[in-house]
Design a protein around this motif. Structure first.
Motif, mmCIF file in Angstrom:
data_model
loop_
_atom_site.group_PDB
_atom_site.id
_atom_site.type_symbol
_atom_site.label_atom_id
_atom_site.label_comp_id
_atom_site.label_asym_id
_atom_site.label_seq_id
_atom_site.Cartn_x
_atom_site.Cartn_y
_atom_site.Cartn_z
ATOM 1 N N ILE A 189 0.873 -1.170 0.000
ATOM 2 C CA ILE A 189 0.000 0.000 0.000
ATOM 3 C C ILE A 189 0.913 1.225 0.000
ATOM 4 C CG2 ILE A 189 -1.640 1.350 1.376
ATOM 5 C CD1 ILE A 189 -2.785 -1.323 2.380
ATOM 6 N N VAL A 190 0.599 2.170 -0.877
ATOM 7 C CA VAL A 190 1.372 3.411 -0.963
ATOM 8 C C VAL A 190 0.407 4.562 -0.739
ATOM 9 C CG1 VAL A 190 2.956 4.815 -2.332
ATOM 10 C CG2 VAL A 190 2.894 2.325 -2.678
ATOM 11 N N LEU A 191 0.686 5.357 0.282
ATOM 12 C CA LEU A 191 -0.187 6.469 0.651
ATOM 13 C C LEU A 191 0.518 7.804 0.469
ATOM 14 C CD1 LEU A 191 -1.639 5.080 4.007
ATOM 15 C CD2 LEU A 191 -2.659 4.951 1.724
ATOM 16 N N ASP A 192 -0.280 8.835 0.289
ATOM 17 C CA ASP A 192 0.207 10.204 0.317
ATOM 18 C C ASP A 192 0.878 10.401 1.676
ATOM 19 O OD1 ASP A 192 0.366 12.957 0.932
ATOM 20 O OD2 ASP A 192 -1.590 13.426 0.071
ATOM 21 N N GLY A 193 2.162 10.675 1.667
ATOM 22 C CA GLY A 193 2.933 10.790 2.903
ATOM 23 C C GLY A 193 2.532 11.938 3.800
ATOM 24 N N GLY A 194 1.721 12.854 3.318
ATOM 25 C CA GLY A 194 1.298 13.992 4.128
ATOM 26 C C GLY A 194 -0.046 13.822 4.809
ATOM 27 N N PRO A 227 -2.855 12.977 7.517
ATOM 28 C CA PRO A 227 -2.928 12.820 8.972
ATOM 29 C C PRO A 227 -3.121 11.340 9.317
ATOM 30 C CG PRO A 227 -4.503 14.478 8.193
ATOM 31 C CD PRO A 227 -3.934 13.803 6.979
ATOM 32 N N GLY A 228 -2.743 10.951 10.515
ATOM 33 C CA GLY A 228 -2.761 9.549 10.927
ATOM 34 C C GLY A 228 -4.086 8.837 10.734
ATOM 35 N N GLY A 229 -5.176 9.437 11.140
ATOM 36 C CA GLY A 229 -6.478 8.794 11.017
ATOM 37 C C GLY A 229 -6.904 8.604 9.572
ATOM 38 N N VAL A 230 -6.611 9.588 8.732
ATOM 39 C CA VAL A 230 -6.952 9.490 7.315
ATOM 40 C C VAL A 230 -6.096 8.401 6.662
ATOM 41 C CG1 VAL A 230 -6.981 10.727 5.106
ATOM 42 C CG2 VAL A 230 -7.711 11.897 7.192
ATOM 43 N N ALA A 231 -4.823 8.337 7.028
ATOM 44 C CA ALA A 231 -3.933 7.304 6.487
ATOM 45 C C ALA A 231 -4.403 5.911 6.904
ATOM 46 C CB ALA A 231 -2.500 7.542 6.948
ATOM 47 N N ALA A 232 -4.787 5.755 8.163
ATOM 48 C CA ALA A 232 -5.273 4.454 8.640
ATOM 49 C C ALA A 232 -6.542 4.056 7.899
ATOM 50 C CB ALA A 232 -5.523 4.500 10.146
ATOM 51 N N ASN A 233 -7.453 5.009 7.707
ATOM 52 C CA ASN A 233 -8.685 4.733 6.971
ATOM 53 C C ASN A 233 -8.378 4.339 5.535
ATOM 54 O OD1 ASN A 233 -10.957 6.232 5.074
ATOM 55 N ND2 ASN A 233 -11.808 4.999 6.737
ATOM 56 N N ALA A 234 -7.482 5.056 4.875
ATOM 57 C CA ALA A 234 -7.135 4.745 3.487
ATOM 58 C C ALA A 234 -6.539 3.343 3.378
ATOM 59 C CB ALA A 234 -6.148 5.782 2.945
ATOM 60 N N LEU A 255 -8.277 0.284 1.209
ATOM 61 C CA LEU A 255 -7.525 -0.402 0.155
ATOM 62 C C LEU A 255 -7.367 -1.889 0.461
ATOM 63 C CD1 LEU A 255 -4.911 2.407 -0.481
ATOM 64 C CD2 LEU A 255 -6.647 1.621 -2.113
ATOM 65 N N SER A 256 -7.133 -2.229 1.720
ATOM 66 C CA SER A 256 -6.993 -3.639 2.105
ATOM 67 C C SER A 256 -8.280 -4.414 1.861
ATOM 68 C CB SER A 256 -6.587 -3.761 3.572
ATOM 69 O OG SER A 256 -5.274 -3.285 3.748
#
Length: 137
Positions: free
Chosen positions: A10-15, A17-24, A28-29
């Motif tokens: 999984i590759v996420l936008d590095g910027g 916020p933590g909660g948005v990254a966890a949700n993304a 995707l999973s």
């Protein structure tokens, strides 16, 4: 699917916020799990005899990239015949699947802003695309 020869990243936008990254990563999973149910292992039993549902049989590195790199990474994955699912800002901000569907239909591919992507496929091909990306922090 030969799990020993398969990579899931999984590759996420590095910027994000933590909660948005966890949700993304979760979104995707789920999409990958639907496309490749064999990735999820069978239920296991603990030492007390309690059963636990199966979890992924593959490690899932969660990596980071600049947001502008995600569409190109997605394009390259597709060109190499890898499974790639994207999670867009359009999807992240929609309040229903119907709203998401309508907004996607009205948005040109070149105007999509990706929050993250998941790539699954032959290990060396996925590593060739993602191997130099740093882990999400």
């Amino acid at each position: 699917m030969n799990l020993d020869a398969t990579k899931f990243a999984i590759v996420l936008d590095g910027g994000l916020p933590g909660g948005v990254a966890a949700n993304a990563a979760a979104v995707l999973s789920l999409s990958v799990g639907r496309a490749f149910p064999e990735i999820v292992g069978p239920a296991v039993t603990d030492g007390d005899g309690d059963e636990h549902p199966g979890i992924t049989q593959l490690p899932i590195p969660v990596l980071r990239a600049a947001p502008e790199a995600l569409p190109e990474l997605r394009r390259k994955a597709s060109e190499r015949g890898l499974y790639c699912v994207g999670f867009t800002h359009t999807a992240r901000t929609a309040r229903s699947y119907d709203a998401y569907t309508q907004r996607m239909a009205a948005t040109a591919n070149d105007n999509l802003c990706f929050v993250g992507i998941a790539i699954v496929g032959e290990r060396s091909a996925v590593e060739g695309l993602c191997g130099a990306l740093p882990m999400l922090r």
